[in-house]
Design an enzyme around this catalytic site. Structure first.
Site, PDB file in Angstrom:
ATOM      1  N   GLU A  12     -38.489  63.364 -39.714  1.00  0.00           N
ATOM      2  CA  GLU A  12     -39.409  64.174 -38.904  1.00  0.00           C
ATOM      3  C   GLU A  12     -39.654  65.561 -39.487  1.00  0.00           C
ATOM      4  O   GLU A  12     -39.701  66.559 -38.765  1.00  0.00           O
ATOM      5  CB  GLU A  12     -38.876  64.292 -37.466  1.00  0.00           C
ATOM      6  CG  GLU A  12     -38.603  62.966 -36.763  1.00  0.00           C
ATOM      7  CD  GLU A  12     -39.845  62.098 -36.639  1.00  0.00           C
ATOM      8  OE1 GLU A  12     -40.940  62.651 -36.424  1.00  0.00           O
ATOM      9  OE2 GLU A  12     -39.720  60.855 -36.808  1.00  0.00           O
ATOM     10  N   THR A  16     -44.831  62.098 -44.169  1.00  0.00           N
ATOM     11  CA  THR A  16     -46.009  61.234 -44.239  1.00  0.00           C
ATOM     12  C   THR A  16     -47.291  62.047 -44.287  1.00  0.00           C
ATOM     13  O   THR A  16     -48.223  61.723 -45.037  1.00  0.00           O
ATOM     14  CB  THR A  16     -46.020  60.264 -43.045  1.00  0.00           C
ATOM     15  OG1 THR A  16     -44.862  59.418 -43.116  1.00  0.00           O
ATOM     16  CG2 THR A  16     -47.270  59.391 -43.052  1.00  0.00           C
ATOM     17  N   LYS A  37     -44.747  52.806 -49.535  1.00  0.00           N
ATOM     18  CA  LYS A  37     -43.680  53.177 -48.604  1.00  0.00           C
ATOM     19  C   LYS A  37     -42.463  52.358 -48.977  1.00  0.00           C
ATOM     20  O   LYS A  37     -42.445  51.134 -48.847  1.00  0.00           O
ATOM     21  CB  LYS A  37     -44.106  52.885 -47.169  1.00  0.00           C
ATOM     22  CG  LYS A  37     -43.046  53.213 -46.124  1.00  0.00           C
ATOM     23  CD  LYS A  37     -42.762  54.701 -46.028  1.00  0.00           C
ATOM     24  CE  LYS A  37     -41.734  54.998 -44.935  1.00  0.00           C
ATOM     25  NZ  LYS A  37     -41.459  56.435 -44.793  1.00  0.00           N
ATOM     26  N   SER A 171     -44.599  71.351 -42.046  1.00  0.00           N
ATOM     27  CA  SER A 171     -45.261  71.710 -40.784  1.00  0.00           C
ATOM     28  C   SER A 171     -45.120  73.223 -40.579  1.00  0.00           C
ATOM     29  O   SER A 171     -44.140  73.685 -40.003  1.00  0.00           O
ATOM     30  CB  SER A 171     -44.632  70.938 -39.616  1.00  0.00           C
ATOM     31  OG  SER A 171     -45.272  71.238 -38.399  1.00  0.00           O
TER      32      SER A 171
END
Length: 238
Positions: A12, A16, A37, A171
């Protein structure tokens, strides 16, 4: 061989979405792209996996998935519990080499962190990268705790004689706290590798056209982007 392995410092962390951004930037630069993957876990047979999500966001990429297991666990554990054969590093490397024969760039996305086990023998994404002699891009979170995990990942790569291509923040928050802002300076310092991008938080929720148009703004020129680490640090760092 035109292969890049993409790992995270854990789960997380935006791996991706970063893979999709790298794919979109390469496509925009006129390169043909395949996304492999290495092992997909936690997804039912009728659900799209990470490779399909990369294709949705990035566009016309070839996708491949050597193994899929239903439970959201490390690949070796998920394979054992499902009573299925594990995926092994040499299988990942062989599939990547096949894809490289017909594409300008192959992105191999791992599952979780670098040393998550694929099989009972202890095979990992790092072993696949070694077989491919491929550089490894590390995706890291922005905030508190990322320095230790990112430095350990890069140290492991170096200890195995593998190239750490750089770090991308998976992120970047709209309102970064002090730790995240300081990490823009500290991540390159503690790892000794360059910061190669910062993908905005929520980028994976953008519509695909906007994602593709924006991807090059999040990544450095080495990744076919136009993101300037110095300018970003000047704007965001304390």
């Amino acid at each position: 061989m035109p292969v890049m392995v993409i790992t995270g410092t854990g789960t997380e962390v935006g791996k991706t979405v970063v893979t999709a951004a790298v794919a979109a930037a390469a496509l925009a630069a006129g390169r043909s792209v395949a996304v492999l993957k290495a092992a997909q876990t936690g997804v039912r047979p009728d659900e799209p996996g990470d490779a399909e999500e990369v294709a949705r966001l990035a566009g016309a990429v070839t996708t491949a998935e050597p193994a899929r297991y239903p439970e959201p666990l490390a690949p070796a554990t998920a394979a054992r519990r499902a009573g299925r054969a594990p995926v092994r590093p040499h299988e990942v490397a062989e599939r990547a080499a096949e894809l490289a024969a017909g594409h300008d760039l192959v992105l191999v996305e791992g599952a979780g962190g670098l040393l998550v086990r694929f099989d009972a023998a202890g095979g990992t994404l790092a072993d696949a990268a070694a077989l491919l002699a491929a550089p490894v891009l590390v995706v890291a979170p922005a905030g508190l705790g990322t320095l230790n995990a990112t430095e350990l990942t890069v140290r492991e790569l170096r200890g195995r004689g593998l190239e750490a291509a750089g770090v991308v923040i998976g992120s970047w928050p709209g309102e970064p706290d002090l730790a995240a802002r300081c990490n823009l300076l500290d991540l390159p310092d503690v790892t000794g590798v360059p910061l190669l991008g910062a993908v905005p938080a929520g980028a994976g929720a953008l519509d695909p056209a906007t994602f593709r148009a924006s991807a090059r703004d999040w990544l450095a020129p080495r990744l076919e982007g136009r993101w300037d680490a110095g300018a970003f640090r000047t704007r965001e760092a304390p």
